[in-house]
Design a protein around this motif. Structure first.
Motif, PDB file in Angstrom:
ATOM      1  N   PHE A 107      -0.661   2.207   4.566  1.00  0.00           N
ATOM      2  CA  PHE A 107       0.451   2.366   5.505  1.00  0.00           C
ATOM      3  C   PHE A 107       0.753   3.846   5.522  1.00  0.00           C
ATOM      4  O   PHE A 107       1.391   4.348   4.601  1.00  0.00           O
ATOM      5  N   LEU A 142       0.497   5.824   2.281  1.00  0.00           N
ATOM      6  CA  LEU A 142       0.628   4.942   1.119  1.00  0.00           C
ATOM      7  C   LEU A 142      -0.530   3.956   1.032  1.00  0.00           C
ATOM      8  O   LEU A 142      -0.805   3.229   1.971  1.00  0.00           O
ATOM      9  N   ALA A 156      -1.414   0.772   0.079  1.00  0.00           N
ATOM     10  CA  ALA A 156      -0.757  -0.474  -0.332  1.00  0.00           C
ATOM     11  C   ALA A 156      -1.730  -1.384  -1.068  1.00  0.00           C
ATOM     12  O   ALA A 156      -1.360  -2.078  -2.007  1.00  0.00           O
ATOM     13  N   PRO A 199       4.621  -5.998 -10.370  1.00  0.00           N
ATOM     14  CA  PRO A 199       5.983  -5.498 -10.148  1.00  0.00           C
ATOM     15  C   PRO A 199       6.270  -5.316  -8.667  1.00  0.00           C
ATOM     16  O   PRO A 199       5.363  -5.406  -7.835  1.00  0.00           O
ATOM     17  N   ASN A 200       7.506  -5.056  -8.352  1.00  0.00           N
ATOM     18  CA  ASN A 200       7.890  -4.815  -6.955  1.00  0.00           C
ATOM     19  C   ASN A 200       7.079  -3.680  -6.353  1.00  0.00           C
ATOM     20  O   ASN A 200       6.854  -2.666  -7.002  1.00  0.00           O
ATOM     21  N   GLY A 201       6.637  -3.864  -5.135  1.00  0.00           N
ATOM     22  CA  GLY A 201       5.889  -2.820  -4.439  1.00  0.00           C
ATOM     23  C   GLY A 201       4.429  -2.761  -4.842  1.00  0.00           C
ATOM     24  O   GLY A 201       3.703  -1.847  -4.450  1.00  0.00           O
ATOM     25  N   ALA A 202       3.955  -3.752  -5.612  1.00  0.00           N
ATOM     26  CA  ALA A 202       2.569  -3.729  -6.074  1.00  0.00           C
ATOM     27  C   ALA A 202       1.581  -4.034  -4.947  1.00  0.00           C
ATOM     28  O   ALA A 202       0.393  -3.732  -5.065  1.00  0.00           O
ATOM     29  N   GLY A 203       2.049  -4.627  -3.882  1.00  0.00           N
ATOM     30  CA  GLY A 203       1.166  -4.962  -2.771  1.00  0.00           C
ATOM     31  C   GLY A 203       0.880  -6.448  -2.657  1.00  0.00           C
ATOM     32  O   GLY A 203      -0.023  -6.859  -1.915  1.00  0.00           O
ATOM     33  N   LYS A 204       1.660  -7.270  -3.337  1.00  0.00           N
ATOM     34  CA  LYS A 204       1.414  -8.715  -3.324  1.00  0.00           C
ATOM     35  C   LYS A 204       1.583  -9.316  -1.926  1.00  0.00           C
ATOM     36  O   LYS A 204       0.724 -10.046  -1.445  1.00  0.00           O
ATOM     37  N   SER A 205       2.711  -8.985  -1.296  1.00  0.00           N
ATOM     38  CA  SER A 205       2.944  -9.543   0.041  1.00  0.00           C
ATOM     39  C   SER A 205       1.920  -9.009   1.038  1.00  0.00           C
ATOM     40  O   SER A 205       1.470  -9.737   1.924  1.00  0.00           O
ATOM     41  N   THR A 206       1.562  -7.752   0.877  1.00  0.00           N
ATOM     42  CA  THR A 206       0.551  -7.177   1.761  1.00  0.00           C
ATOM     43  C   THR A 206      -0.763  -7.946   1.636  1.00  0.00           C
ATOM     44  O   THR A 206      -1.399  -8.293   2.644  1.00  0.00           O
TER      45      THR A 206
HETATM   46  N1  LIG Z   1       4.596  -2.812   7.200  1.00  0.00           N
HETATM   47  C1  LIG Z   1       4.663  -1.833   6.270  1.00  0.00           C
HETATM   48  N2  LIG Z   1       4.732  -0.553   6.649  1.00  0.00           N
HETATM   49  C2  LIG Z   1       4.794   0.440   5.713  1.00  0.00           C
HETATM   50  N3  LIG Z   1       4.785   0.232   4.408  1.00  0.00           N
HETATM   51  C3  LIG Z   1       4.720  -1.031   3.957  1.00  0.00           C
HETATM   52  C4  LIG Z   1       4.653  -2.131   4.865  1.00  0.00           C
HETATM   53  N4  LIG Z   1       4.601  -3.282   4.150  1.00  0.00           N
HETATM   54  C5  LIG Z   1       4.631  -2.910   2.854  1.00  0.00           C
HETATM   55  N5  LIG Z   1       4.683  -1.564   2.724  1.00  0.00           N
HETATM   56  C6  LIG Z   1       4.672  -0.825   1.465  1.00  0.00           C
HETATM   57  O1  LIG Z   1       3.524  -1.224   0.762  1.00  0.00           O
HETATM   58  C7  LIG Z   1       3.829  -1.377  -0.621  1.00  0.00           C
HETATM   59  C8  LIG Z   1       3.499  -2.780  -1.074  1.00  0.00           C
HETATM   60  O2  LIG Z   1       4.460  -3.660  -0.505  1.00  0.00           O
HETATM   61  P1  LIG Z   1       4.459  -5.234  -0.748  1.00  0.00           P
HETATM   62  O3  LIG Z   1       3.101  -5.738  -0.450  1.00  0.00           O
HETATM   63  O4  LIG Z   1       5.578  -5.803   0.020  1.00  0.00           O
HETATM   64  O5  LIG Z   1       4.771  -5.316  -2.301  1.00  0.00           O
HETATM   65  P2  LIG Z   1       5.226  -6.573  -3.178  1.00  0.00           P
HETATM   66  O6  LIG Z   1       5.226  -7.778  -2.313  1.00  0.00           O
HETATM   67  O7  LIG Z   1       4.222  -6.626  -4.275  1.00  0.00           O
HETATM   68  O8  LIG Z   1       6.575  -6.247  -3.715  1.00  0.00           O
HETATM   69  C9  LIG Z   1       5.279  -1.021  -0.805  1.00  0.00           C
HETATM   70  O9  LIG Z   1       5.362   0.318  -1.234  1.00  0.00           O
HETATM   71  C10 LIG Z   1       5.855  -1.178   0.581  1.00  0.00           C
HETATM   72  O10 LIG Z   1       6.914  -0.268   0.777  1.00  0.00           O
END
Ligand SMILES: Nc1ncnc2c1ncn2[C@@H]1O[C@H](COP(=O)(O)OP(=O)(O)O)[C@@H](O)[C@H]1O
Ligand SMILES: [Mg+2]
Lengths: 392, 252
Positions: free
Chosen positions: B13, B16, B18, B37-44
């Motif tokens: 992103f 970054l 991700a 941990p938070n921000g690890a990229g799990k949701s991504t």
């Molecule tokens: N659509 C997006 N645009 C920019 N940055 C993103 C986006 N989605 C996630 N990020 C960044 O990517 C990183 C991983 O996010 P995320 O996958 O949500 O982490 P998790 O679910 O593990 O907490 C974070 O630093 C987040 O800020």
């Protein structure tokens, strides 16, 4: 009955009875009485009730079920009328080919406009449909004048080919049955008009209504409600919302085209003003006023608005004065002055106020109003003696 | 070969990273947790699996077919269902209708023009939906407006909607996030029940490893977009790299 659930069958039977008896129901006041001006049982107006009922029933399939608010449905109404008049010009005054072409042309139109507009949702969708309709309206006055006859409006001339006319009637008809023919029944001071045109339109509306009930209760209808409820879940449940919304859009466009065709069948004229944004807005108001997403709502809304437009608008200062002539002169003049802006030409002001009141206090429209009244009476009966419910 | 094979997936992103060179293999019939941990990229990562995001490079194969470039509804039709962090249900519809819809989607595909048939006449589909509601203990709520239920019931309903499709892979995004202790335990029990009764392959994204400890066959730890370790739960708990990744957080 009719392959419907019991509740829907009852509703359908009530609507059948209401439309079939409309010439009586809408003419409750004796001829020549002061109240006679509130009678709405003349064929011209009754036709409008049911034709706009069809328009609103179709609109509700799109807006009521999917939540996509089109602001351009009058385009399909107008296109339907033009198509019908062309059939009169080319073939004959038989309304069957006219209605068939109306529906076909409107569905093709809806397919194109829907395909493009449905790439967006929410307000952007509404704006796109509005833009398309206004474009059609403008084109009808310019580039397409050979097809629409511009500002004069499209009508049938004696010089038109009418290849199938032969010895057939020179007015719109259904295989010889003339739409304008009327029978009047006199009962004492009352008189009731039975028009062929009205009954034809009423039967078409009943068929349209029946099809709408079927759609509401079908898996397809359930999918449309799912789209309105949660598109994310829809998507992750393996369902493609595009063809669903497009199908709903085209179906509602066909209803609009049918309504437009019927307008031309009752009066073989078509003008571009039928496509104007005010006409598109009117069907939105009808649907919301009656109750979007309910079966009967759009019919009630259409009837309500057409009644207002035609009856309320006739109440001018003279009529108001006659109503309040029993008051002392000064007060009479004052009362009439205060009320005048809401009557006659000002009917749309009253309509707007009423619409606002409904949206604010009765978000479910007239249907919700009816339900609340029903609940009030239901509770009144049930509360004193809460008897145990028998097993059904 | 696992049923789900993720190879060399990268996603940026802007500046970054991700996801950086993510490799993951989920075996059929197993429960695989992905923690971090938070921000690890799990949701991504999850969004890549379901077709919401397209990675910059790498491959994602499900049952031998690539999922990349497919729309979420197409991926669902391949056999992947998804539970959201906040339950996504059809709030305006009844509980029963919520379960009927995935049944139709499973039988009829992504679109079918069945506009004049009656829902009520679909006996087989009704029975399927009723059995499912019975399974999750919600049959008595069948006529309820879905939006009016408690959060725990919504989660349960969403789970039922996914399960009734008999998915070959069930993805769960932090299924207990924001839940009270009791609801969390209920959800874990429900998942264990699903696991033993149905043997469905699951991939669970989770922040809190205690939630998945008793549930998962294998755990992958993700930190700053890259898998650190993958092992059975017993070996993950005390792993120094995992402690380091969660440093400063209270969960481990
Ligand atoms: N659509 C997006 N645009 C920019 N940055 C993103 C986006 N989605 C996630 N990020 C960044 O990517 C990183 C991983 O996010 P995320 O996958 O949500 O982490 P998790 O679910 O593990 O907490 C974070 O630093 C987040 O800020
Ligand atoms: Mg997350």
């Amino acid at each position: 009955m009719f392959g419907l659930e019991r509740k829907d069958t009852t509703l359908f039977l009530v609507v059948i009875a209401m439309t079939m008896l409309a010439p009586f129901l809408l003419n409750p006041f004796p001829q020549g009485s002061a109240m006679a001006q509130f009678n709405a049982g003349y064929p011209d107006l009754m036709q409008r009730f049911v034709i706009f009922g069809i328009f609103a029933i179709g609109f509700n399939i799109l807006f009521g079920l999917t939540g996509y608010l089109s602001f351009g449905h009058a385009a399909f109404l107008g296109v339907g009328s033009y198509a019908a008049v062309w059939m009169f010009k080319l073939l004959s005054y038989n309304i069957v080919p006219a209605l068939i072409l109306s529906v076909i042309v409107a569905s093709l139109f809806a397919l194109v406009i829907g395909y493009v507009s449905l790439r967006r949702s929410g307000i952007y969708f509404s704006i796109l449909t509005l833009a398309f309709a206004q474009m059609s309206f403008a084109l009808a006055y310019s580039v397409f004048t050979p097809l629409t006859n511009g500002e004069t409006g499209l009508q049938v001339y004696t010089s038109d080919p009418q290849y199938l006319l032969g010895n057939g009637p020179n007015v719109t008809h259904l295989f010889g049955l003339e739409m304008r023919s009327t029978t009047t029944l006199h009962l004492g001071n009352w008189s009731f008009d039975f028009g062929v045109g009205y009954y034809f339109c009423a039967i078409i509306m009943l068929i349209s209504f029946y099809v709408a009930i079927r759609i509401f209760r079908s898996p397809f209808g359930m999918m449309l409600r799912a789209i309105k409820s949660n598109q994310t879940r829809m998507n992750y449940t393996g369902l493609n919302k595009r063809p669903y919304t497009l199908a709903a859009f085209v179906i509602s466009g066909m209803y609009a085209g049918l309504a437009g065709g019927l307008l031309a069948c009752m009066d073989p004229l078509a003008g571009a003003e039928r496509m104007q944004w005010t006409a598109s807005g009117e069907v939105v108001i009808m649907t919301i006023l009656g109750g979007a997403g309910t079966l009967i709502g759009p019919i009630l809304g259409a009837g309500f608005i057409k009644y207002f437009e035609n009856i309320f608008s006739k109440i001018n200062d003279g009529v108001l004065h006659s109503w309040f002539s029993w008051l002392p002169d000064g007060i009479e003049n004052f009362v009439v002055k205060v009320l005048a802006p809401f009557f006659g030409e000002g009917w749309s002001l009253s309509m707007g106020l009423m619409f606002m009141l409904v949206v604010i206090f009765l978000p479910g429209g007239l249907v919700e109003g009816g339900r609340r009244i029903g609940a009030m009476f239901g509770r009144g009966k049930a509360d004193p003696a809460p008897a145990p419910k028998p097993a059904e | 070969m696992g049923i789900l094979e993720v190879k060399g997936v990268n996603k940026r992103f802007g500046g970054l990273q991700a996801l950086g060179n993510v490799n993951l293999s989920v075996q059929e019939g197993s429960v695989h947790a992905i923690i971090g941990p938070n921000g690890a990229g799990k949701s991504t990562l999850l969004n890549v699996l379901v077709g919401k995001l397209i990675p910059d490079s790498g491959s994602v194969m499900f049952d031998g077919q690539s999922v990349l470039g497919r729309k979420p509804y197409e991926i669902n039709q391949m056999g992947i269902s998804r539970v959201f962090q906040t339950p996504e249900i059809f709030g305006d519809l009844t509980v029963m209708e919520n379960v009927l819809i995935p049944c139709f989607a499973k039988r009829d595909g992504s679109f079918r023009m069945h506009a004049l048939e009656s829902v009520r006449h679909e006996k087989a589909i009704f029975e399927q939906a009723e059995a499912m509601l019975d399974d999750v203990g919600m049959l008595d709520k069948r006529g309820m407006h879905a939006a009016s239920m408690s959060r725990g019931d919504k989660r349960r309903l969403e789970m039922a909607m996914c399960l009734v499709q008999e998915p070959r892979l069930l993805l769960l995004d932090e299924p207990t996030a924001g839940m009270a202790r009791a609801d969390t335990e209920n959800t874990i029990l429900l998942l264990k029940d699903i696991r033993t009764k149905r043997g469905i392959t699951m991939a669970i994204i989770e922040h809190d490893m205690n939630v998945v400890f008793s549930l998962a066959d294998r755990i992958t730890v993700l930190a700053q977009g890259t898998p650190l370790v993958e092992d059975i739960p017993e070996n993950i708990k005390g792993h120094p790299k995992v402690r380091e990744a969660y440093l400063g957080e209270a969960q481990v």
